[in-house]
Design a protein around this motif. Structure first.
Motif, PDB file in Angstrom:
ATOM      1  N   LEU A  34       0.821  -1.211   0.000  1.00 13.34           N
ATOM      2  CA  LEU A  34       0.000   0.000   0.000  1.00 13.34           C
ATOM      3  C   LEU A  34       0.854   1.261   0.000  1.00 13.34           C
ATOM      4  CD1 LEU A  34      -2.716  -1.154   2.549  1.00 13.34           C
ATOM      5  CD2 LEU A  34      -2.918  -1.033   0.058  1.00 13.34           C
ATOM      6  N   ALA A  35       0.228   2.347  -0.437  1.00  5.43           N
ATOM      7  CA  ALA A  35       0.894   3.641  -0.539  1.00  5.43           C
ATOM      8  C   ALA A  35       0.069   4.680   0.212  1.00  5.43           C
ATOM      9  CB  ALA A  35       1.023   4.033  -2.008  1.00  5.43           C
ATOM     10  N   THR A  36       0.683   5.811   0.499  1.00  2.00           N
ATOM     11  CA  THR A  36      -0.026   6.898   1.179  1.00  2.00           C
ATOM     12  C   THR A  36      -0.032   8.133   0.268  1.00  2.00           C
ATOM     13  OG1 THR A  36       2.046   7.351   2.281  1.00  2.00           O
ATOM     14  CG2 THR A  36       0.397   6.119   3.538  1.00  2.00           C
ATOM     15  N   GLY A  37      -0.475   9.253   0.802  1.00  2.00           N
ATOM     16  CA  GLY A  37      -0.537  10.485   0.011  1.00  2.00           C
ATOM     17  C   GLY A  37      -1.975  10.818  -0.339  1.00  2.00           C
ATOM     18  N   ARG A  38      -2.172  12.070  -0.780  1.00  2.00           N
ATOM     19  CA  ARG A  38      -3.521  12.544  -1.087  1.00  2.00           C
ATOM     20  C   ARG A  38      -4.172  11.773  -2.227  1.00  2.00           C
ATOM     21  NH1 ARG A  38      -0.468  18.105  -0.528  1.00  2.00           N
ATOM     22  NH2 ARG A  38       1.111  16.549  -0.981  1.00  2.00           N
ATOM     23  N   ARG A  42      -8.791   8.698  -2.295  1.00  2.00           N
ATOM     24  CA  ARG A  42      -9.988   8.280  -3.047  1.00  2.00           C
ATOM     25  C   ARG A  42     -10.015   6.758  -3.256  1.00  2.00           C
ATOM     26  NH1 ARG A  42      -8.927  13.177  -6.092  1.00  2.00           N
ATOM     27  NH2 ARG A  42     -10.732  14.549  -6.120  1.00  2.00           N
ATOM     28  N   VAL A  43      -8.845   6.166  -3.453  1.00  2.00           N
ATOM     29  CA  VAL A  43      -8.782   4.702  -3.650  1.00  2.00           C
ATOM     30  C   VAL A  43      -9.274   3.997  -2.387  1.00  2.00           C
ATOM     31  CG1 VAL A  43      -7.251   2.734  -4.078  1.00  2.00           C
ATOM     32  CG2 VAL A  43      -6.849   4.915  -5.254  1.00  2.00           C
ATOM     33  N   ALA A 166       4.524  19.452   2.852  1.00  2.00           N
ATOM     34  CA  ALA A 166       4.334  20.412   3.950  1.00  2.00           C
ATOM     35  C   ALA A 166       2.860  20.701   4.213  1.00  2.00           C
ATOM     36  CB  ALA A 166       5.079  21.710   3.649  1.00  2.00           C
ATOM     37  N   ALA A 167       2.049  20.649   3.149  1.00  2.00           N
ATOM     38  CA  ALA A 167       0.613  20.933   3.313  1.00  2.00           C
ATOM     39  C   ALA A 167      -0.015  20.014   4.355  1.00  2.00           C
ATOM     40  CB  ALA A 167      -0.099  20.781   1.976  1.00  2.00           C
ATOM     41  N   LEU A 195       0.948  -1.359  -9.570  1.00  2.00           N
ATOM     42  CA  LEU A 195      -0.179  -0.512  -9.972  1.00  2.00           C
ATOM     43  C   LEU A 195       0.166   0.910  -9.539  1.00  2.00           C
ATOM     44  CD1 LEU A 195      -3.017  -0.735 -11.169  1.00  2.00           C
ATOM     45  CD2 LEU A 195      -3.855  -1.375  -8.905  1.00  2.00           C
ATOM     46  N   LEU A 196       0.472   1.755 -10.524  1.00  2.00           N
ATOM     47  CA  LEU A 196       0.894   3.143 -10.240  1.00  2.00           C
ATOM     48  C   LEU A 196      -0.248   4.085 -10.576  1.00  2.00           C
ATOM     49  CD1 LEU A 196       3.052   5.396  -9.743  1.00  2.00           C
ATOM     50  CD2 LEU A 196       3.864   4.998 -12.076  1.00  2.00           C
ATOM     51  N   LEU A 197      -0.684   4.852  -9.601  1.00  2.00           N
ATOM     52  CA  LEU A 197      -1.781   5.814  -9.801  1.00  2.00           C
ATOM     53  C   LEU A 197      -1.220   7.230  -9.707  1.00  2.00           C
ATOM     54  CD1 LEU A 197      -4.797   6.641  -9.990  1.00  2.00           C
ATOM     55  CD2 LEU A 197      -4.877   6.462  -7.481  1.00  2.00           C
ATOM     56  N   VAL A 198      -1.469   8.027 -10.747  1.00  2.00           N
ATOM     57  CA  VAL A 198      -0.939   9.396 -10.784  1.00  2.00           C
ATOM     58  C   VAL A 198      -2.029  10.335 -11.279  1.00  2.00           C
ATOM     59  CG1 VAL A 198       0.895  10.891 -11.666  1.00  2.00           C
ATOM     60  CG2 VAL A 198       1.339   8.448 -11.356  1.00  2.00           C
ATOM     61  N   THR A 199      -2.309  11.387 -10.505  1.00  2.00           N
ATOM     62  CA  THR A 199      -3.328  12.354 -10.921  1.00  2.00           C
ATOM     63  C   THR A 199      -2.826  13.784 -10.699  1.00  2.00           C
ATOM     64  OG1 THR A 199      -4.380  12.372  -8.733  1.00  2.00           O
ATOM     65  CG2 THR A 199      -5.239  10.778 -10.330  1.00  2.00           C
ATOM     66  N   GLY A 200      -3.375  14.700 -11.483  1.00  2.00           N
ATOM     67  CA  GLY A 200      -3.105  16.128 -11.285  1.00  2.00           C
ATOM     68  C   GLY A 200      -2.017  16.671 -12.185  1.00  2.00           C
ATOM     69  N   LYS A 201      -2.152  17.936 -12.555  1.00  2.00           N
ATOM     70  CA  LYS A 201      -1.209  18.516 -13.516  1.00  2.00           C
ATOM     71  C   LYS A 201       0.186  18.716 -12.930  1.00  2.00           C
ATOM     72  CE  LYS A 201      -2.315  23.543 -13.380  1.00  2.00           C
ATOM     73  NZ  LYS A 201      -2.986  23.727 -12.119  1.00  2.00           N
TER      74      LYS A 201
END
Ligand code: GLP
Length: 263
Positions: A34-38, A42-43, A166-167, A195-201
């Protein structure tokens, strides 16, 4: 490798959760990385919904998390153990003893890293490893120049990573720990499937370098190109710099394995 582009972050996360759920249904004793982060929030929300509504059963699963900040205890709201409990573990039927998150509060981090590697080995290896990417190109906390054969170890974080995260520490980079324990790139590549998930500009440039650029220790995520079974799920914004998207779109539109996910 396959790159699948979905219209928005929600649909990218939904597809990622669906793939994880199918692997659990096919192998109830799945060993899940498993991974963390914003991006992952959603997953995990989707997996919790599938557990509640459809009885997705985690009781046979074991999980191994990619990384943890050094110096934070499990009950610190900024720790990844706390994140995982909040976003997933507290809401599904997994035995707490089957959830492995590196302990960043130990005195001997090298012993902790060795214990973690041994636990993965004892579990029979990771079947499916979920990954995100940092703007420095890291997977886990494998910052630039991490050896592609590296194992779980402690690693100094780049200023860019500390700024990016930092956010989550009230906007104050100085509160972000300077070091972390992380699965190595080699440990990650040992998983049966990635399984690599990447979102956002903000991730568009580093994603293109990771997926289409040369394999280099400067971009740890580029090591996924070496893996025989890697799916990369992205949203439109993150796909902005990809050169090969016509082909990626064709794969999703035509390959039978994606048929059930096409609307
Ligand atoms: C942290 C984690 C990475 C994760 C990254 C992305 O740095 N160690 O594993 O990929 O965050 O975070 P976000 O999804 O918040 O952009």
């Amino acid at each position: 490798m396959e790159v699948i582009i979905r219209p928005d972050p929600q649909q990218a996360a939904w597809l990622t959760a669906q793939l994880i759920a199918r692997r659990i249904q096919a192998k109830p004793d799945l060993v899940l990385g498993l991974a963390t982060g914003r991006t992952m929030e959603r997953v995990y929300a989707e997996l919790v919904i599938m557990h509640r509504r459809n009885g997705l059963d985690f009781s046979g699963c074991k999980t191994f998390n990619l990384d943890e900040y050094i110096g934070l205890t499990a009950d610190d709201p900024h720790s990844y153990r706390y994140y995982m409990n909040q976003h997933l573990f507290n809401h599904i039927n997994i035995a707490p003893g089957h959830t492995y998150v590196l302990n960043g509060a130990v005195a001997d981090v090298k012993a902790e890293a060795a214990r973690f590697e041994a636990a993965i080995h004892t579990a029979g290896g990771i079947d499916l490893q979920l990954l995100g990417i940092g703007e420095s190109g890291h997977i886990g906390f494998n910052e630039p120049l991490s050896a592609i054969m590296s194992r779980t170890r402690d690693k100094a974080l780049t200023p860019a990573t500390r700024r990016q995260n930092a956010a989550l520490f009230g906007g104050d980079m100085e509160r972000v720990p300077k070091r972390a324990l992380t699965m190595g790139v080699g440990t990650i590549l040992d998983a049966s499937e990635l399984l690599l998930l990447v979102t956002g500009k903000s991730k568009a440039d580093i994603l293109a370098r990771a997926v289409e650029g040369p394999i280099t220790a400067m971009v740890s995520a580029s090591a996924v190109q070496l893996h025989a079974s890697c799916k990369v799920i992205v949203d439109e914004a993150a796909a902005a710099c990809l050169q090969g998207r016509d082909y990626y779109d064709w794969i999703f539109a035509n390959e039978p394995e994606w048929a059930e996910f096409r609307s």
